[in-house]
Motif scaffolding. Sequence first.
Motif, PDB file in Angstrom:
ATOM      1  N   GLY A  16      47.962  77.647  88.192  1.00 46.87           N
ATOM      2  CA  GLY A  16      49.046  76.967  87.950  1.00 46.87           C
ATOM      3  C   GLY A  16      48.778  75.633  87.269  1.00 46.87           C
ATOM      4  N   ASN A  17      47.370  75.512  86.799  1.00 47.75           N
ATOM      5  CA  ASN A  17      47.043  74.177  86.406  1.00 47.75           C
ATOM      6  C   ASN A  17      47.293  74.165  84.840  1.00 47.75           C
ATOM      7  N   GLY A  18      48.560  74.471  84.481  1.00 52.24           N
ATOM      8  CA  GLY A  18      48.835  74.195  82.913  1.00 52.24           C
ATOM      9  C   GLY A  18      48.382  75.231  82.124  1.00 52.24           C
ATOM     10  N   THR A  19      48.380  75.081  80.636  1.00 56.35           N
ATOM     11  CA  THR A  19      48.194  76.152  79.930  1.00 56.35           C
ATOM     12  C   THR A  19      47.032  76.137  78.813  1.00 56.35           C
ATOM     13  N   ILE A  20      46.614  77.183  78.220  1.00 56.75           N
ATOM     14  CA  ILE A  20      45.794  77.078  77.212  1.00 56.75           C
ATOM     15  C   ILE A  20      46.504  77.534  76.101  1.00 56.75           C
ATOM     16  N   GLN A  21      46.513  76.605  74.942  1.00 59.30           N
ATOM     17  CA  GLN A  21      46.952  77.312  73.499  1.00 59.30           C
ATOM     18  C   GLN A  21      46.000  77.728  72.692  1.00 59.30           C
ATOM     19  N   CYS A  22      46.281  78.971  72.239  1.00 62.70           N
ATOM     20  CA  CYS A  22      45.402  79.605  71.259  1.00 62.70           C
ATOM     21  C   CYS A  22      46.134  79.687  69.883  1.00 62.70           C
ATOM     22  N   TYR A  23      45.371  79.565  68.940  1.00 63.77           N
ATOM     23  CA  TYR A  23      45.957  80.063  67.521  1.00 63.77           C
ATOM     24  C   TYR A  23      45.233  81.276  67.086  1.00 63.77           C
ATOM     25  N   SER A  24      46.092  82.054  66.341  1.00 64.38           N
ATOM     26  CA  SER A  24      45.595  83.219  65.969  1.00 64.38           C
ATOM     27  C   SER A  24      46.300  83.618  64.783  1.00 64.38           C
ATOM     28  N   THR A  25      45.353  84.220  63.761  1.00 65.63           N
ATOM     29  CA  THR A  25      45.984  84.961  62.549  1.00 65.63           C
ATOM     30  C   THR A  25      46.239  86.223  62.895  1.00 65.63           C
ATOM     31  N   ARG A  26      45.768  87.080  64.014  1.00 66.50           N
ATOM     32  CA  ARG A  26      45.939  88.227  64.170  1.00 66.50           C
ATOM     33  C   ARG A  26      46.426  88.805  65.924  1.00 66.50           C
ATOM     34  N   PRO A  27      47.975  88.116  65.672  1.00 64.20           N
ATOM     35  CA  PRO A  27      48.669  88.226  66.994  1.00 64.20           C
ATOM     36  C   PRO A  27      48.886  89.868  67.103  1.00 64.20           C
ATOM     37  N   ASP A  28      48.950  90.764  66.103  1.00 65.70           N
ATOM     38  CA  ASP A  28      49.059  91.943  66.263  1.00 65.70           C
ATOM     39  C   ASP A  28      47.991  92.980  66.849  1.00 65.70           C
ATOM     40  N   THR A  29      46.800  92.080  67.215  1.00 67.05           N
ATOM     41  CA  THR A  29      45.713  92.583  68.305  1.00 67.05           C
ATOM     42  C   THR A  29      46.061  92.086  69.616  1.00 67.05           C
ATOM     43  N   MET A  30      47.212  91.740  69.993  1.00 66.33           N
ATOM     44  CA  MET A  30      47.069  91.018  71.355  1.00 66.33           C
ATOM     45  C   MET A  30      47.099  92.057  72.574  1.00 66.33           C
ATOM     46  N   ARG A  31      47.599  93.425  72.014  1.00 71.34           N
ATOM     47  CA  ARG A  31      47.524  94.479  73.302  1.00 71.34           C
ATOM     48  C   ARG A  31      45.953  94.418  73.598  1.00 71.34           C
ATOM     49  N   GLY A  32      45.113  94.285  72.755  1.00 74.49           N
ATOM     50  CA  GLY A  32      43.656  94.381  72.901  1.00 74.49           C
ATOM     51  C   GLY A  32      42.691  93.239  73.253  1.00 74.49           C
ATOM     52  N   ALA A  33      43.541  92.042  73.708  1.00 70.43           N
ATOM     53  CA  ALA A  33      43.166  90.917  74.222  1.00 70.43           C
ATOM     54  C   ALA A  33      42.334  91.101  75.359  1.00 70.43           C
ATOM     55  N   SER A  34      41.015  90.573  75.357  1.00 70.17           N
ATOM     56  CA  SER A  34      40.199  90.935  76.731  1.00 70.17           C
ATOM     57  C   SER A  34      39.585  89.683  77.317  1.00 70.17           C
ATOM     58  N   PHE A  35      39.588  88.346  76.468  1.00 73.47           N
ATOM     59  CA  PHE A  35      39.201  87.269  77.130  1.00 73.47           C
ATOM     60  C   PHE A  35      39.744  86.109  76.052  1.00 73.47           C
ATOM     61  N   ILE A  36      39.687  84.785  76.608  1.00 74.18           N
ATOM     62  CA  ILE A  36      39.679  83.787  75.867  1.00 74.18           C
ATOM     63  C   ILE A  36      38.652  82.908  75.904  1.00 74.18           C
ATOM     64  N   ALA A  37      38.376  82.381  74.530  1.00 72.28           N
ATOM     65  CA  ALA A  37      37.216  81.506  74.393  1.00 72.28           C
ATOM     66  C   ALA A  37      37.670  80.259  73.956  1.00 72.28           C
TER      67      ALA A  37
END
Length: 856
Positions: free
Chosen positions: A238-259
């Motif tokens: 609940g401590n807010g959000t993290i914004q990520c920029y991506s040029t490959r949003p079509d791979t979102m299903r395979g996202a497994s971590f945030i760096a």
Amino acid sequence: MATYTPSEIEARWQEAWDKADVFKATRTADKPKYYVLEMFPYPSGRIHMGHVRNYTMGDVIARYKMSTGHNVLHPMGWDAFGMPAENAAMASGGHPKDWTYGNIADMRSQMKPLGLSIDWSREFATCDPEYYGQQQALFLDMLEAGLVYRKNAQVNWDPVDMTVLANEQVIDGKGWRSGAEVERRELTQWFFKISDMAGELKSALDGLDNWPAKVRLMQENWIGESRGIEITFHRTDGNGTIQCYSTRPDTMRGASFIAIAPDHPVAQTLEADRPDLAAFIDECRKMDTTEAAMEKAEKKGVDTGIRVKHPIYDDVELPVWIGNFVLMDYGTGAVFGCPAHDQRDLDFAQKYGLFVQNAFFMPGDDTPVTTEALVPAKTEKVVYIDHFTGIAEATSQHGIDATIDWFEDKGLGTGQTQYRLRDWGLSRQRYWGCPIPVVYCDDCGVVPEKKENLPIALPYENGNEPIDFSVPGNPLDRHPTWRDCACPACGKPAKRETDTMDTFVDSSWYYARFTAPQAQSPTDMAEADYWMNVDQYIGGIEHAILHLLYSRFFARAMHITGHLPKSASEPFDALFTQGMVTHAIYKRDDPQTGRPIYYYPEQVSLRDGKAFLTEDGTEVDIVPSAKMSKSKNNVVDPLNIISNYGADTARWFVLSDSPPERDVEWTASGAEAAYKHLSRVWSICDRIAAMNPDAAGEGDEELLRAMHACIHDVTMGIESFGFNAAIAKLYGFTATLQKSKAGHAAQREAIITLAQLMAPMTPHLSEDIWAHQGGTGLIIHAPWPRADDAMLKSDTVTLPIQINGKRRGEINVPADMDKAEVEKTAMATDAVQRALNGGQPKKVIVVPGRIVNVVV
RNA sequence: GCGGGCGUGAUGGAAUGGUAGACAUAUCGGACUUAAAAUCCGAAGGGCUGAUGCCCGUGUGGGUUCGAGUCCCACCGCCCGCACCA
């Protein structure tokens, strides 16, 4: 006239040019202007063959344009600020100013004997207060226009020497002097807002038709426009959000971590309570700041313990890691990792046991990714699954575009065009540069200096104040009084900025300053309007990105601030990038130590393609075509060449053996050959001058035809930077003239024309021939010879006959013979009859004036 | 790692998709010379053939084309740049 003595000839004609002041450029309406510029040198103290090649090319263009009726501006100056001067001061005492101006004097005297067509009255050095004072004015205008700002940025910090290091001074992660492990440290620094112009700097590349395509492509990739999306990830705590920029949003299903980047705000808030994270972040701070080092380094990370919700799958949580491969400067400083479709992410996931999940498959193959990431080309067809089934059924590129829209529609993200180009940090914590003209006041804050107080000169300029280089760091910082000044706003005591400007700033506008080097403002608009743009710019490919991009930015900034017309926004109409001058290395491994010993060319004799020490006959190894380098002893001093053979020989040779954009290897035999050739031309001139003026002969027409062909070829060669090809033609025509038995009038015309065609390359020899053959005035003022079309055409042509694409014979036919007739003639030849063996050809291709190809 | 480029005789290289190797170096032969140097003339990608001629040949492997050093794809090797070197 006896023998060719360049030392005497060259001195004489250089004096004649000086006397007539032929290279002085003055604004005039009666001729079209032409501005030719070579990238100005850093005053290291010695000119080298690379300089000779660069300036000779510019000189060829300048002199050619003069003889084609142009008002030519061909200036020269010195890119004089920089680290080597400070290093010299540190190493051997003295002052950077003395070292630099001493070097400039030396180099100028080394350049003069080359006979370059330079307007020396416009010469300046960027370390002249008259120059950098105007640069400070320009900076203030840019500050006012909002093109400059301050922000924190990282530098290489040497903790032992307590000083900022340039990338070049960091060797294997250690300070070059102290050997201490280098750290990254954050400082408040000045930046140019070049990223605001990223889109414009990219799209304007399309108009640069006379730039090498490779340079445009390199700039385009450097600016790095990409279409992507910023996606919001909600933290599960609940401590807010993290914004990520991506040029490959079509791979979102395979996202497994945030760096996230080690210097991401989220990482920094955790640092205090988490020693393990702090240690990792600390380790990251010790990493080399260069992009190459970052990319090559092992990809490492630490789990922060924070989890975010997957934006599409409610039941999936993604761990947030700190990754040493994430850059704070690009995008949002945070990315999502999709191991299935990115090899770096896959390596990372495998290392840390993160899951791997496909977002799509290739058609007909739904094997999940295990050890090798599935990265389709953008034009390849892929099959999306789950949420994206059907919305993106065409290619991978369609998938990216469609998913950007999909996320936007769902309110999960915002589409964005992002550029790789970062703002240009101009602050340098060094002495020998242009001081940044701002003042820090306790009451008023950051205050720009008043223009009437410019130049803010380096302390040395104000009367020999001692500058201490015995300890590392910026001498301006520890100077007893230099920082002290009155606040330009309130007048109270305040402190000056002690950072100086990146030397790239100096070279980003010097081309504009050359149009009015004495102006009391950065430029004189009337002069700039007349002389800009640079019609032909010439320099090394190593400047393909930074210098040229910064110059393009500055030209725009100077327009915005009223110092250049809008038409000069692209300052260089044509660009040519020349290759290096290389030289073989002669070396032998020391029998005792096994280390290589390098020998100077003078110590070596060449026989049958092998090299032997002149001293004792020992054979040594030859490493061909290596960049000239003092440490390898393979440097050839232009001054030696000039004193042995003359400047014309040096000029002729550096142009002759290779195409100008490629490297040329300096060889003693090649230089010798150039000298012999010029001697030959000289003796031909001598022979013709001694002929009876009324003497008739044979082959006048042939000689004149060859001459007109040569005029045509050499003109084309010079116009298209084919100097080596032009010189090859001049060799050929010289041989023709030498053997010619033509009458005096034809031979005299030929030698005069030859001299004119050679004049851009060998101006001294050409002037001398011109004078000996009774030419009026100077050859530099004579109009360029014109090829007579009638003399270029011949009555018959030789056409090769090919059978199935292989040459099997030839025919001589009238040049205007029609296609059918040519075909008939070709079919009648022995070669074709033999090949046909009584049958019919499948096809006959006749390219008029070129070739005949018979397919059997 | 990413981006860009280059690859042709012994060597540097030439060749708007149209005779591969111009021109130059090195080499070899000849003239001149007592001799050498300098100069001039000539030969020369590799292989087979007495010669006319034939086959092979532009880093490697494919492809497009009547025709590829040149255009396309993949690979190999070398060079340059990567933001504080200039």
